[in-house]
Structure formats: structure tokens, C-alpha cells
Design a protein around this motif. Sequence first.
Motif, PDB file in Angstrom:
ATOM      1  N   PRO A  15       0.702  -1.164  -0.079  1.00 21.03           N
ATOM      2  CA  PRO A  15      -0.099  -0.005   0.066  1.00 21.03           C
ATOM      3  C   PRO A  15       1.001   1.178  -0.009  1.00 21.03           C
ATOM      4  N   ALA A  16       0.194   2.178  -0.560  1.00 22.04           N
ATOM      5  CA  ALA A  16       1.024   3.523  -0.527  1.00 22.04           C
ATOM      6  C   ALA A  16       1.857   3.907   0.810  1.00 22.04           C
ATOM      7  N   ALA A  17       1.009   3.705   1.877  1.00 25.34           N
ATOM      8  CA  ALA A  17       1.469   4.189   3.221  1.00 25.34           C
ATOM      9  C   ALA A  17       2.832   3.291   3.546  1.00 25.34           C
ATOM     10  N   ALA A  19       4.759   1.984   1.273  1.00 23.84           N
ATOM     11  CA  ALA A  19       5.864   2.630   0.488  1.00 23.84           C
ATOM     12  C   ALA A  19       6.444   3.912   0.857  1.00 23.84           C
ATOM     13  N   TRP A  20       5.506   4.804   1.314  1.00 24.24           N
ATOM     14  CA  TRP A  20       5.705   6.228   1.918  1.00 24.24           C
ATOM     15  C   TRP A  20       6.975   5.772   3.129  1.00 24.24           C
ATOM     16  N   SER A  21       6.681   4.805   4.157  1.00 28.90           N
ATOM     17  CA  SER A  21       7.652   4.580   4.966  1.00 28.90           C
ATOM     18  C   SER A  21       9.123   4.245   4.673  1.00 28.90           C
ATOM     19  N   ALA A  22       9.005   3.306   3.577  1.00 25.72           N
ATOM     20  CA  ALA A  22      10.306   2.736   3.019  1.00 25.72           C
ATOM     21  C   ALA A  22      11.084   4.161   2.235  1.00 25.72           C
ATOM     22  N   LEU A  23      10.463   5.003   1.979  1.00 26.67           N
ATOM     23  CA  LEU A  23      10.994   6.231   1.146  1.00 26.67           C
ATOM     24  C   LEU A  23      11.646   7.471   2.261  1.00 26.67           C
ATOM     25  N   THR A  24      10.680   7.334   3.364  1.00 24.87           N
ATOM     26  CA  THR A  24      11.001   8.522   4.466  1.00 24.87           C
ATOM     27  C   THR A  24      11.486   8.079   5.667  1.00 24.87           C
ATOM     28  N   GLU A  25      11.463   6.769   6.014  1.00 21.81           N
ATOM     29  CA  GLU A  25      12.235   6.568   7.494  1.00 21.81           C
ATOM     30  C   GLU A  25      13.346   6.052   7.382  1.00 21.81           C
ATOM     31  N   PRO A  26      14.241   6.720   7.991  1.00 21.37           N
ATOM     32  CA  PRO A  26      15.697   6.216   8.042  1.00 21.37           C
ATOM     33  C   PRO A  26      16.147   4.616   8.045  1.00 21.37           C
ATOM     34  N   GLY A  27      15.253   4.377   9.163  1.00 20.80           N
ATOM     35  CA  GLY A  27      15.473   2.658   9.273  1.00 20.80           C
ATOM     36  C   GLY A  27      14.914   1.864   8.046  1.00 20.80           C
ATOM     37  N   GLN A  28      14.249   2.249   7.242  1.00 25.68           N
ATOM     38  CA  GLN A  28      13.926   1.834   6.027  1.00 25.68           C
ATOM     39  C   GLN A  28      14.573   2.045   5.005  1.00 25.68           C
ATOM     40  N   PRO A  71       2.684  13.604   1.560  1.00 27.19           N
ATOM     41  CA  PRO A  71       2.218  12.398   2.213  1.00 27.19           C
ATOM     42  C   PRO A  71       1.150  11.519   1.401  1.00 27.19           C
ATOM     43  N   PRO A  72       1.070  10.676   1.104  1.00 25.49           N
ATOM     44  CA  PRO A  72       2.007   9.401   0.899  1.00 25.49           C
ATOM     45  C   PRO A  72       2.217   9.402  -0.444  1.00 25.49           C
ATOM     46  N   ARG A  73       2.276  10.466  -1.243  1.00 24.10           N
ATOM     47  CA  ARG A  73       2.745  10.389  -2.515  1.00 24.10           C
ATOM     48  C   ARG A  73       4.046  11.027  -3.183  1.00 24.10           C
ATOM     49  N   ARG A  74       4.426  12.117  -2.507  1.00 29.21           N
ATOM     50  CA  ARG A  74       5.559  12.794  -3.236  1.00 29.21           C
ATOM     51  C   ARG A  74       6.543  13.275  -1.954  1.00 29.21           C
ATOM     52  N   PHE A  75       7.829  12.902  -2.338  1.00 27.48           N
ATOM     53  CA  PHE A  75       8.971  13.318  -1.173  1.00 27.48           C
ATOM     54  C   PHE A  75      10.053  13.751  -2.074  1.00 27.48           C
ATOM     55  N   ALA A  76      10.396  15.051  -2.230  1.00 28.99           N
ATOM     56  CA  ALA A  76      11.624  15.595  -2.817  1.00 28.99           C
ATOM     57  C   ALA A  76      12.452  16.563  -2.126  1.00 28.99           C
ATOM     58  N   SER A  97      -2.671   2.394  -8.374  1.00 30.20           N
ATOM     59  CA  SER A  97      -3.883   2.253  -9.309  1.00 30.20           C
ATOM     60  C   SER A  97      -4.205   0.711  -8.987  1.00 30.20           C
ATOM     61  N   CYS A  98      -4.582   0.174 -10.403  1.00 28.43           N
ATOM     62  CA  CYS A  98      -4.912  -1.273 -10.512  1.00 28.43           C
ATOM     63  C   CYS A  98      -3.876  -1.924 -10.481  1.00 28.43           C
ATOM     64  N   SER A  99      -2.369  -1.352 -10.935  1.00 27.23           N
ATOM     65  CA  SER A  99      -1.389  -2.161 -10.644  1.00 27.23           C
ATOM     66  C   SER A  99      -0.664  -1.930  -9.338  1.00 27.23           C
ATOM     67  N   PRO A 100       0.232  -2.606  -8.907  1.00 22.72           N
ATOM     68  CA  PRO A 100       0.953  -2.456  -7.760  1.00 22.72           C
ATOM     69  C   PRO A 100       1.618  -1.083  -7.478  1.00 22.72           C
ATOM     70  N   PRO A 101       1.659  -0.465  -6.377  1.00 22.44           N
ATOM     71  CA  PRO A 101       2.309   0.739  -5.948  1.00 22.44           C
ATOM     72  C   PRO A 101       3.554   0.881  -6.836  1.00 22.44           C
ATOM     73  N   ARG A 102       4.125   2.040  -7.204  1.00 21.10           N
ATOM     74  CA  ARG A 102       5.460   2.204  -7.665  1.00 21.10           C
ATOM     75  C   ARG A 102       6.030   3.275  -7.034  1.00 21.10           C
ATOM     76  N   ALA A 103       7.346   3.222  -6.756  1.00 27.77           N
ATOM     77  CA  ALA A 103       8.144   4.319  -6.212  1.00 27.77           C
ATOM     78  C   ALA A 103       9.091   4.933  -7.136  1.00 27.77           C
ATOM     79  N   ARG A 104       9.250   6.260  -7.342  1.00 36.28           N
ATOM     80  CA  ARG A 104      10.353   6.761  -8.158  1.00 36.28           C
ATOM     81  C   ARG A 104      11.423   7.145  -7.116  1.00 36.28           C
ATOM     82  N   ALA A 105      12.575   6.782  -7.202  1.00 37.66           N
ATOM     83  CA  ALA A 105      13.449   7.073  -6.284  1.00 37.66           C
ATOM     84  C   ALA A 105      15.017   7.450  -6.937  1.00 37.66           C
ATOM     85  N   PRO A 106      15.769   8.025  -6.372  1.00 36.13           N
ATOM     86  CA  PRO A 106      17.098   8.492  -6.904  1.00 36.13           C
ATOM     87  C   PRO A 106      17.772   7.277  -7.094  1.00 36.13           C
ATOM     88  N   GLY A 107      18.716   6.924  -8.262  1.00 36.09           N
ATOM     89  CA  GLY A 107      19.489   5.932  -8.484  1.00 36.09           C
ATOM     90  C   GLY A 107      20.658   5.955  -9.450  1.00 36.09           C
TER      91      GLY A 107
END
Length: 107
Positions: A15-17, A19-28, A71-76, A97-107
Motif C-alpha cells: 500500500p502507498a502508506a 511505500a511512503w515509510s520505505a521512502l522517508t523513514e531512516p531505518g527503512q 504524504p503519501p505520494r511525493r517526497f523531493a 492504481s490497479c497495478s501495484p504501487p510504484r516508487a520513483r527514487a534516486p539511483g
Amino acid sequence: MIPTPIEREILIQAPAATAWSALTEPGQISQWFSDGAQIDVRPGGEGMLTFTDRATSQQATVRLRVESVEPPRRFAFRWDYPDGAVPTPATHRASSSCSPPRARAPG
């Protein structure tokens, strides 16, 4: 010189929430991206990401400044490399959406 934005898309089947944790929490963050993370997740907040070169065991610390938090959509944020390089923009986006959530991250 204007830095090139860094973009990478990763699939987080959650779920988006979550994914949001994975993108914004230091431990994640330190489980999937950097070796260490400290971050104040609010506009204007600052933080650091630590990376270890596996071949040499040398560490590099990257400073960052949070630009946008929706939250929980954009973190720049903007980050720079050691030796005072120009800050590079990086944006995390989580969507579902109907597909699994995706996250765009630096890489």
C-alpha cells in the motif's frame, strides 16, 4: 553547471502508506538504498545519507535538504556529493492504481 535530476523507478508491492515509510523513514531507507540515513522529513528539513564503498570500506556522506513533502505520494529533496558539488534534485513518488504501487527514487 546545472545538475541532472536523478530518477529511478522501483516497484514496491505494498500500500502507498507502506511505500511512503520505505521512502522517508531512516531505518527503512538504510535497508534498501544507503548504509545509513538521518532525515528531517519536512520542507526545509535536512539530512544525511551514508554510503560505504564495499571494495575499500571508505564511507561517503551526502547531505540533503528536503524540498517537498506530500504524504503519501511525493517526497523531493536536493542532495550533493562530497567536496561541495552543486545540489542534485531527487524526487520520490509513490502511486497506486490497479497495478501495484510504484516508487520513483534516486539511483
